[in-house]
Design an enzyme around this catalytic site. Structure first.
Site, short mmCIF file in Angstrom:
data_model
loop_
_atom_site.label_atom_id
_atom_site.label_comp_id
_atom_site.label_asym_id
_atom_site.label_seq_id
_atom_site.Cartn_x
_atom_site.Cartn_y
_atom_site.Cartn_z
N ARG A 35 -9.71 3.57 6.92
CA ARG A 35 -8.69 4.06 5.98
C ARG A 35 -9.32 4.87 4.83
O ARG A 35 -8.87 4.79 3.68
CB ARG A 35 -7.86 2.91 5.38
CG ARG A 35 -7.08 2.10 6.38
CD ARG A 35 -6.00 2.92 7.08
NE ARG A 35 -5.09 2.08 7.82
CZ ARG A 35 -5.26 1.71 9.10
NH1 ARG A 35 -6.31 2.13 9.78
NH2 ARG A 35 -4.37 0.97 9.72
N SER B 208 1.31 -0.84 5.65
CA SER B 208 0.42 -1.80 4.97
C SER B 208 0.19 -1.33 3.54
O SER B 208 -0.24 -0.20 3.33
CB SER B 208 -0.93 -1.87 5.67
OG SER B 208 -0.78 -2.24 7.01
N GLU C 87 -4.10 0.29 -0.05
CA GLU C 87 -4.22 1.36 0.94
C GLU C 87 -3.34 2.54 0.54
O GLU C 87 -3.68 3.70 0.72
CB GLU C 87 -3.78 0.85 2.33
CG GLU C 87 -4.04 1.86 3.41
CD GLU C 87 -3.06 1.82 4.56
OE1 GLU C 87 -2.03 2.52 4.48
OE2 GLU C 87 -3.34 1.12 5.55
#
Ligand code: FAD
Ligand code: EPU
Length: 338
Positions: A164, A238, A334
């Site tokens: 990520r 998420s 995130e």
């Protein structure tokens, strides 16, 4: 090209946060971008490139120019015995592009089915799911430096992809507009079905012949069963990354939490699902004001209607603190906070 002043961003972010941008423009070509960036009025404004708005949390009105990338086009740029190279414009919808690849029998992206957003944002956080990340099939991207209008090519290694992560989320944050991405896709599929429930789902679907379409269908089925549809319930997937801890931190952690799911990484570190940590702290399904942690995936924070970005962010801070207090683990955001 129209520049709208004091424009609502409500329909431009999947969290459905009701904020405004001082200026908003949708661009369809590189010339549109240069024309806009060169205009005296906008030269000194801060600028944010927006795709589908599915990984962003606006906590206040945006005091600057939002540039919504709507570049379109998919073209085959090269081919050999084993691979095809496909160049895709940044404004193309990610999932539509994945379905196009499946239709053409180009393999490599099927595990990344149903991820919301646009192709141009995919390299930002090296999108990943079900054992595949775009870095596995990424060849290069074209970007325009926002300050100079200059075109720059970034090859795979130059993007510094990680879990990520990429240079565009870190040292080059808000400095480039990604205009196109080239992927190297397989003519012969190499199936990746070892992750999570894919095999079990393929069995349930009674698939006898493994195809990239079958893998995509299985991924879509799994995702639809646990992730809330942003069209129905505001969210950005998420909210946190799964924490990755060292082997010695893990040994201590597992001695106290023997039932915790955990995933050994190639480099010896261990990934712990943040969803599990959050659930253990009692947050799963909990509603606080207008937002909450989702009932079927604690890692997904949702807007139940009318939440402000700050309300969601405060909830995230409270969750972060309780995970830190209970487990001594820091979970990182995130989602891109603006
Ligand atoms: P945006 O939200 O518009 O932008 C995200 C960031 O990228 C911002 O910082 C923005 O400034 C920047 N950006 C956007 N376009 C450009 C561009 N052309 N040039 C430069 N910068 C740009 N992600 C995963 O990795 N895996 C998943 O499985 C996954 N599942 C999800 C499920 C749901 C239900 C949702 C809502 C989200 C999920 N996500 C997942 C997160 C999200 O889909 C991805 O991060 C996606 O790539 C974001 O695309 P976007 O176009 O919506 O980006
Ligand atoms: N879990 C719980 N409780 C929860 C949620 C999860 O105990 O409320 C446990 C599950 O039981 C499972 C483990 O956590 O053992 C992992 O859960 P899941 O398979 O749902 O995946 P995840 O780690 O929560 C990650 C990505 C997703 C991606 C899926 C599939 C991150 C931050 N998230 O989720 O990506 O789709 O794996 O590969 O890495 C996103 O980035 O927005 C996103 C949705």
């Amino acid at each position: 090209m129209e520049v709208i002043e004091n424009s609502s961003l409500l329909t431009y972010n999947t969290f459905h946060i009701d904020v405004n941008a001082k200026y908003f423009a949708e661009i369809k070509t590189e010339d549109d971008f240069r024309e806009l960036a060169n205009e005296e009025k906008f030269r000194l404004q801060q600028k944010l490139i927006l795709g589908g708005g599915s990984n962003i949390l606006f906590t206040k009105n945006y005091d600057g120019l939002i540039i919504k990338n709507s570049f379109t086009g998919i073209s085959l740029v090269n081919e050999d015995e084993n691979y095809v190279w496909v160049k895709v414009a940044a404004g193309e919808e990610w999932h539509k592009f994945v379905l196009w690849c499946i239709e053409e029998n180009f393999a490599g992206l099927e595990n990344l089915s149903l991820i919301p957003g646009q192709v141009g944002a995919a390299p930002m956080q090296n999108i990943g799911a079900y054992g595949v990340e775009i870095k596995d099939v990424f060849e290069e991207l074209e970007a325009i430096e926002i300050a100079t209008g200059e075109k720059v090519i970034f090859k795979n290694a130059e993007c510094e992809f990680g879990y990520r992560e990429s240079v565009f989320k870190n040292k080059f944050k808000n400095q480039f507009m990604i205009s196109a991405v080239t992927f190297r896709l397989n003519k012969q599929p190499k199936f990746n079905v070892n992750y999570g429930d894919i095999k079990m789902t393929l069995d349930e679907m009674k698939v006898d012949e493994l195809t990239i379409k079958a893998v995509s269908d299985a991924v879509i089925k799994i995702r639809s069963s646990k992730l809330p549809d942003p069209k129905v319930l505001g969210n950005a997937g998420s909210f946190f990354k799964n924490p990755v801890i060292t082997k010695s931190e893990f040994d201590f952690f597992i001695s106290k939490n023997s039932i915790a799911p955990n995933f050994l990484q190639k480099d010896g570190t261990v990934k712990i699902p943040a969803g599990w940590l959050i659930e253990q702290c009692g947050w799963r399904g909990k509603i606080v004001g207008h937002s909450g942690s989702h009932n079927s995936q604690a890692l997904v924070l949702v807007n139940y209607g009318g939440a402000t970005g700050n309300e969601v962010y405060q909830l995230a801070l409270d969750i972060q603190k309780s995970v830190r207090d209970k487990f001594g683990i820091n979970i990182q955001l995130e989602v891109n906070l603006v």
